[in-house]
Write an enzyme that holds these catalytic residues in place. Structure first.
Site, mmCIF file in Angstrom:
data_model
loop_
_atom_site.group_PDB
_atom_site.id
_atom_site.type_symbol
_atom_site.label_atom_id
_atom_site.label_comp_id
_atom_site.label_asym_id
_atom_site.label_seq_id
_atom_site.Cartn_x
_atom_site.Cartn_y
_atom_site.Cartn_z
ATOM 1 N N LYS A 154 0.836 -1.361 -0.090
ATOM 2 C CA LYS A 154 -0.128 0.177 -0.050
ATOM 3 C C LYS A 154 0.770 1.312 -0.003
ATOM 4 O O LYS A 154 0.318 2.449 -0.600
ATOM 5 C CB LYS A 154 -0.818 -0.224 1.275
ATOM 6 C CG LYS A 154 -1.965 -1.081 1.176
ATOM 7 C CD LYS A 154 -3.265 -0.780 2.244
ATOM 8 C CE LYS A 154 -4.387 -1.700 2.231
ATOM 9 N NZ LYS A 154 -4.076 -3.096 2.803
ATOM 10 N N ASP A 198 10.774 -3.922 -7.853
ATOM 11 C CA ASP A 198 11.518 -4.541 -6.941
ATOM 12 C C ASP A 198 12.443 -3.583 -6.117
ATOM 13 O O ASP A 198 13.217 -2.838 -6.666
ATOM 14 C CB ASP A 198 12.132 -5.907 -7.054
ATOM 15 C CG ASP A 198 12.450 -6.970 -5.815
ATOM 16 O OD1 ASP A 198 11.329 -6.909 -5.136
ATOM 17 O OD2 ASP A 198 13.443 -7.314 -5.446
HETATM 18 P P1 ITT Z 1 5.122 -5.945 -3.666
HETATM 19 O O1 ITT Z 1 6.260 -6.913 -4.028
HETATM 20 O O2 ITT Z 1 3.886 -6.439 -3.595
HETATM 21 O O3 ITT Z 1 5.485 -4.649 -4.744
HETATM 22 P P2 ITT Z 1 6.759 -5.502 -1.241
HETATM 23 O O4 ITT Z 1 6.785 -4.967 -0.004
HETATM 24 O O5 ITT Z 1 7.109 -7.013 -1.037
HETATM 25 O O6 ITT Z 1 5.576 -5.436 -2.235
HETATM 26 P P3 ITT Z 1 9.496 -5.662 -2.192
HETATM 27 O O7 ITT Z 1 9.539 -6.996 -2.446
HETATM 28 O O8 ITT Z 1 10.099 -4.598 -3.405
HETATM 29 O O9 ITT Z 1 7.891 -5.256 -1.847
HETATM 30 O O10 ITT Z 1 10.195 -5.074 -1.031
HETATM 31 C C1 ITT Z 1 10.499 -4.059 -0.800
HETATM 32 C C2 ITT Z 1 10.716 -3.741 0.920
HETATM 33 O O11 ITT Z 1 12.063 -2.875 0.770
HETATM 34 C C3 ITT Z 1 9.472 -3.230 1.396
HETATM 35 O O12 ITT Z 1 8.862 -4.103 2.073
HETATM 36 C C4 ITT Z 1 10.264 -2.133 2.488
HETATM 37 O O13 ITT Z 1 10.513 -2.918 3.736
HETATM 38 C C5 ITT Z 1 11.702 -1.753 1.736
HETATM 39 N N1 ITT Z 1 11.302 -0.485 0.867
HETATM 40 C C6 ITT Z 1 11.425 -0.682 -0.472
HETATM 41 N N2 ITT Z 1 11.320 0.791 -0.895
HETATM 42 C C7 ITT Z 1 11.110 1.541 0.415
HETATM 43 C C8 ITT Z 1 10.982 2.818 0.622
HETATM 44 O O14 ITT Z 1 10.597 3.568 -0.403
HETATM 45 N N3 ITT Z 1 10.708 3.053 1.760
HETATM 46 C C9 ITT Z 1 11.114 2.288 2.937
HETATM 47 N N4 ITT Z 1 11.102 1.117 2.531
HETATM 48 C C10 ITT Z 1 11.303 0.622 1.532
#
Ligand code: ITT
Length: 199
Positions: A10, A71
């Site tokens: 989200k 990702d």
């Molecule tokens: P989707 O795969 O469904 O997109 P996810 O949360 O699993 O959701 P990712 O695999 O890309 O997404 O994991 C990225 C994680 O890295 C995310 O859950 C955060 O903990 C961290 N992260 C990525 N971008 C971030 C941001 O802009 N600010 C803070 N944490 C971030």
């Protein structure tokens, strides 16, 4: 134009909405709107692999529109670039953001560590309606704070202080991320390429 975002996060989705809301004639959708949608496990070895898994899985059910999968993760120099591709599940398969942050801070106290340098990275894959694959990347450098601060954003935002700033991303808020984040940079590169194809 219809752009479908392959995410179940989200926080990411609300950032995409903010980043894209000024683009006239762009309608943003996300995988959660498809009742039968089942994400595939993110079992790639790189950010690129995992971004492709997400985008391809959504494209398999939405193949005549623009599809974006991304990702992202946090690489901490003093932890050999962990949590990296494991950022979402660093503290366990169903870990919450605050559990991941707590584990990160704990790992950083296990050995005396001067080096708190870190970067957020983002690899974004876009499939065009005709099935061409475009790849974009973004990064944001900074350092890990000694304790969480701030209420905005998601994930590791409460412990990430961008270079040149004294506050965490969670204190700086949406306006800062919209301008400078790893996600914003990769998206900007996509929009530039997309615009060049519309000219
Ligand atoms: P989707 O795969 O469904 O997109 P996810 O949360 O699993 O959701 P990712 O695999 O890309 O997404 O994991 C990225 C994680 O890295 C995310 O859950 C955060 O903990 C961290 N992260 C990525 N971008 C971030 C941001 O802009 N600010 C803070 N944490 C971030």
């Amino acid at each position: 134009m219809e752009l479908w975002i392959a995410t179940g996060n989200k926080g990411k989705l609300s950032e995409y909405r903010l980043l894209l809301n000024e683009i006239v004639d762009l309608k943003v959708h996300h995988q959660g709107e498809i009742a039968s949608f089942t994400p595939r496990p993110e079992d790639g070895k790189t950010f690129l692999d995992n971004a492709r898994i997400k985008a391809k899985t959504l494209r398999a059910v939405k193949n005549d529109v623009w599809v974006l999968g991304e990702d992202a993760g946090l690489e901490v120099e003093g932890l050999n670039n962990l949590p990296g591709i494991h950022s979402a599940r660093y503290a366990g398969p169903k870990a919450s953001d605050s559990e991941n942050v707590a584990k990160l801070l704990k790992m950083m106290t296990l050995k005396p560590m001067q080096n708190r340098n870190a970067q957020f990275v983002c690899t974004t894959i876009v499939y065009t309606p005709s099935g061409e694959e475009w790849v974009f990347t973004g990064q944001m450098k900074g350092k890990i704070a000694s304790k969480p601060a701030g209420l905005h954003g998601f994930g590791y935002d409460p412990v990430f202080i961008p270079d040149g700033q004294t506050q965490t991303l969670a204190e700086l808020g949406d306006g800062f991320k919209t301008q400078h984040s790893h996600r914003a940079q990769a998206l900007k590169a996509f929009l530039e390429k997309w615009r060049s194809t519309q000219a």
